[in-house]
Design an enzyme around this catalytic site. Structure first.
Site, PDB file in Angstrom:
ATOM      1  N   ARG A  40      -0.123  -8.573   5.305  1.00  0.00           N
ATOM      2  CA  ARG A  40      -0.382  -8.251   3.894  1.00  0.00           C
ATOM      3  C   ARG A  40      -1.432  -7.157   3.715  1.00  0.00           C
ATOM      4  O   ARG A  40      -1.717  -6.751   2.587  1.00  0.00           O
ATOM      5  CB  ARG A  40      -0.779  -9.519   3.132  1.00  0.00           C
ATOM      6  CG  ARG A  40       0.435 -10.433   2.943  1.00  0.00           C
ATOM      7  CD  ARG A  40       0.276 -11.583   1.966  1.00  0.00           C
ATOM      8  NE  ARG A  40      -0.959 -11.686   1.259  1.00  0.00           N
ATOM      9  CZ  ARG A  40      -1.879 -12.643   1.451  1.00  0.00           C
ATOM     10  NH1 ARG A  40      -1.704 -13.564   2.357  1.00  0.00           N
ATOM     11  NH2 ARG A  40      -2.980 -12.669   0.724  1.00  0.00           N
ATOM     12  N   ASN A  41      -2.013  -6.671   4.803  1.00  0.00           N
ATOM     13  CA  ASN A  41      -2.950  -5.550   4.682  1.00  0.00           C
ATOM     14  C   ASN A  41      -2.137  -4.311   4.312  1.00  0.00           C
ATOM     15  O   ASN A  41      -1.080  -4.063   4.883  1.00  0.00           O
ATOM     16  CB  ASN A  41      -3.724  -5.330   5.984  1.00  0.00           C
ATOM     17  CG  ASN A  41      -4.895  -4.393   5.786  1.00  0.00           C
ATOM     18  OD1 ASN A  41      -4.721  -3.241   5.413  1.00  0.00           O
ATOM     19  ND2 ASN A  41      -6.090  -4.884   6.023  1.00  0.00           N
ATOM     20  N   ARG A  42      -2.651  -3.532   3.368  1.00  0.00           N
ATOM     21  CA  ARG A  42      -1.902  -2.374   2.868  1.00  0.00           C
ATOM     22  C   ARG A  42      -2.196  -1.081   3.620  1.00  0.00           C
ATOM     23  O   ARG A  42      -1.708  -0.017   3.264  1.00  0.00           O
ATOM     24  CB  ARG A  42      -2.199  -2.161   1.365  1.00  0.00           C
ATOM     25  CG  ARG A  42      -1.459  -3.085   0.427  1.00  0.00           C
ATOM     26  CD  ARG A  42      -2.057  -4.467   0.223  1.00  0.00           C
ATOM     27  NE  ARG A  42      -3.491  -4.527  -0.027  1.00  0.00           N
ATOM     28  CZ  ARG A  42      -4.053  -4.445  -1.232  1.00  0.00           C
ATOM     29  NH1 ARG A  42      -3.317  -4.305  -2.293  1.00  0.00           N
ATOM     30  NH2 ARG A  42      -5.369  -4.536  -1.360  1.00  0.00           N
TER      31      ARG A  42
END
Length: 161
Positions: A40-42
């Site tokens: 979920r890290n962008r």
């Protein structure tokens, strides 16, 4: 609370002009063996959009960075940390950023989030005298920043040399 040493080396080459510094690898990143490994890290989706490139594998991620003259590392070499929370970091020991700077053409340093910026300013800035650019964290914990907002904030500093 675990005492952890940074598990992987910086990504750079002699042509690197921009250095992006995170704080310290998350549990998921340490398990994956590479930077920004949490799904979920962008960070990687942001770079893929900014540079119109694919970065699915570790090799593709390294290629994306080096092709665009970007170096990647973290401000912290070791610390005590609970899980992945930057807010829990204690006894931080900074990475030797000066040695990396001497091997590259770094002109700009970007800190990915508040903790990286704080560590940089306290321990590293006195040695480098390079004022960092503080940018919002790509972490899923920074939920108020959408991917589109992150791209808008980061793009100008990654594409203008």
């Amino acid at each position: 609370m675990d005492s952890v040493v940074h598990p992987f080396p910086p990504i750079y080459d002699e042509k690197s002009k921009i250095l992006i510094l995170g704080s310290f690898p998350s549990v998921k990143s340490r398990e994956e063996g590479f930077y920004y490994g949490h799904p979920r890290n962008r960070f990687w989706p942001m770079l893929e959009r900014i540079f119109s490139a694919k970065a699915g594998t570790i090799e593709e991620k390294k290629e994306l960075l080096l092709f665009n003259h970007i170096a990647l590392w973290d401000s912290i070499a070791s610390c005590r940390i609970e899980g992945s929370a930057d807010s829990s970091i204690l006894d931080a020991v900074p990475n030797d950023i000066l040695t990396l700077l001497n091997k590259t053409q770094i002109e700009r340093i970007i800190t990915n989030g508040r903790k990286s910026y704080e560590i940089y300013m306290e321990y590293i800035f006195p040695k480098t005298s390079i004022e960092p650019i503080y940018l919002p964290s790509t972490s899923p914990a920074n939920a108020s920043w959408t991917l589109d907002k992150l791209i808008d904030a980061w793009k100008q500093y990654l594409t203008s040399n």
